[in-house]
Design a protein around this motif. Structure first.
Motif: not given
Length: 363
Positions: A276-301
């Motif tokens: 929430a603090r960093e969101l204003p400085t991040l590109p809009e498309d970064v959401e597509q990367v963030v939403r894949l990190f759910d604690g179960r997926r590895t970086v490779r996945a």
């Protein structure tokens, strides 16, 4: 230039992975490589020596035939210039194929300039490959290493990514005119090449250009190269210049991140307060990367599921980790376990009883 593949933007250097020097491939090579005519130019000789081969130079047809007839041990490969002082390379290749002793010897033909009939002529005399100048000496070294893994008399070759990385193999295959298929033995995947073009690929359920890009990034282990007609319909088209100028720089960036970046086996999750603090400085498309990190997926996945080019997604994940938006999932799990052991939260303090010390103080 053929270009029907969407990849990461090229870096300032378009040098294929491995740099300008030797390929630095592990594994066994060795043995003699016979260079006939101008095919023995210094750069080719140096590339073969760097890969552990022993180049032997002869001037023309008669000297080549005499050496092969008198030698008890055949060379691993014969590289022949199309134009020889006492004949031509196509005729020499035909003579080798007619000789029982040398019939199965791998032969590469090299021509100074492209001729329309050369490809058919090379196929007619049984050449293993036909290359046209300018020829990258590293491609000759790669083909020499590949041909050293020939499976008997068949036009089938076994190799391993630890000895011959796929990006080096693809670059060499696209410098020639042969058709065939490469099939991975450990990871589920394959790719198809036809007359100097990459035309199809499959990897982990994907097909097409995306599968080919991921295959170059993630495929490891043994593989088999089979040469022969490949007539099925392709899904994309890529030539060697496009590979070297557009695809390879992204692979180089990806490999650099693997060396100094996040481990591919790491499990990460999102710190939503930090996000929430960093969101204003991040590109809009970064959401597509963030939403894949759910604690179960590895970086490779995550990289396999994300539709961005692998190097771009990897760089984004690394940046988010440095900002604290992504954190190791194990830290969050340990924090949750600690809270569970502490019991339920105390929402209200119990009212003091008359016998309690607090009630006496109050009076």
């Amino acid at each position: 230039m053929v270009a029907h593949l969407h990849v990461a933007p090229p870096s300032p250097s378009s040098t294929p992975a491995g740099g300008h020097d030797a390929l630095d491939l592990a594994g066994e090579a060795g043995g003699c490589v016979l260079l006939v005519g101008d095919a023995s130019r210094p750069a080719v000789t140096e590339a073969l020596v760097a890969e552990g081969f022993e180049p032997v130079r002869v001037d023309g047809m008669r000297e080549a035939l005499a050496r092969l007839a008198s030698s008890e041990e055949l060379p691993r490969l014969v590289v022949i210039d199309a134009e020889l002082p006492d004949g031509d390379g196509f005729s020499l290749c035909g003579l080798l194929r007619a000789d029982a002793k040398a019939a199965h010897l791998p032969v590469l033909l090299m021509a100074r300039h492209q001729e329309e009939f050369h490809r058919d002529l090379a196929a007619g005399v049984g050449a293993d490959e036909y290359l046209v100048e300018p020829v990258d000496p590293r491609d000759v070294a790669v083909l020499a290493r590949l041909k050293a893994g020939r499976r008997g008399a068949e036009d089938v070759y076994d190799a391993h990514t630890g000895q011959l990385p796929l990006v080096h193999l693809v670059r060499a295959l696209l410098s020639g005119v042969r058709s065939g298929r490469v099939i991975l033995s450990e990871d589920t995947g394959s790719f198809t090449f036809r007359h100097g073009l990459m035309v199809d690929a499959t990897f982990h359920g994907e097909r097409g250009s995306l599968a080919f890009r991921r295959l170059l990034c993630f495929a490891t282990g043994g593989y088999t190269v089979t040469f022969g007609p490949e007539l099925h319909r392709g899904t994309f088209s890529m030539d060697r210049p496009y590979l070297c100028e557009q695809v390879v720089p992204g692979l180089e960036r990806f490999e650099a991140l693997r060396v100094r970046g996040l481990p591919l086996a790491a499990r990460l999750t999102v710190d939503f307060n930090r996000l929430a603090r960093e969101l204003p400085t991040l590109p809009e498309d970064v959401e597509q990367v963030v939403r894949l990190f759910d604690g179960r997926r590895t970086v490779r996945a995550m990289l396999l599921e994300c539709r961005f080019p692998e190097a771009l997604a990897y760089e984004a994940a690394t940046r988010l980790f440095m900002l604290g938006v992504l954190v190791p999932a194990i830290l969050v799990e340990e924090r949750e376990r600690a809270r569970a052991f502490a019991g339920p939260p105390r929402l209200f303090e119990p009212a003091p009883t008359p016998d309690s010390p607090d009630s006496d103080d109050a009076s």
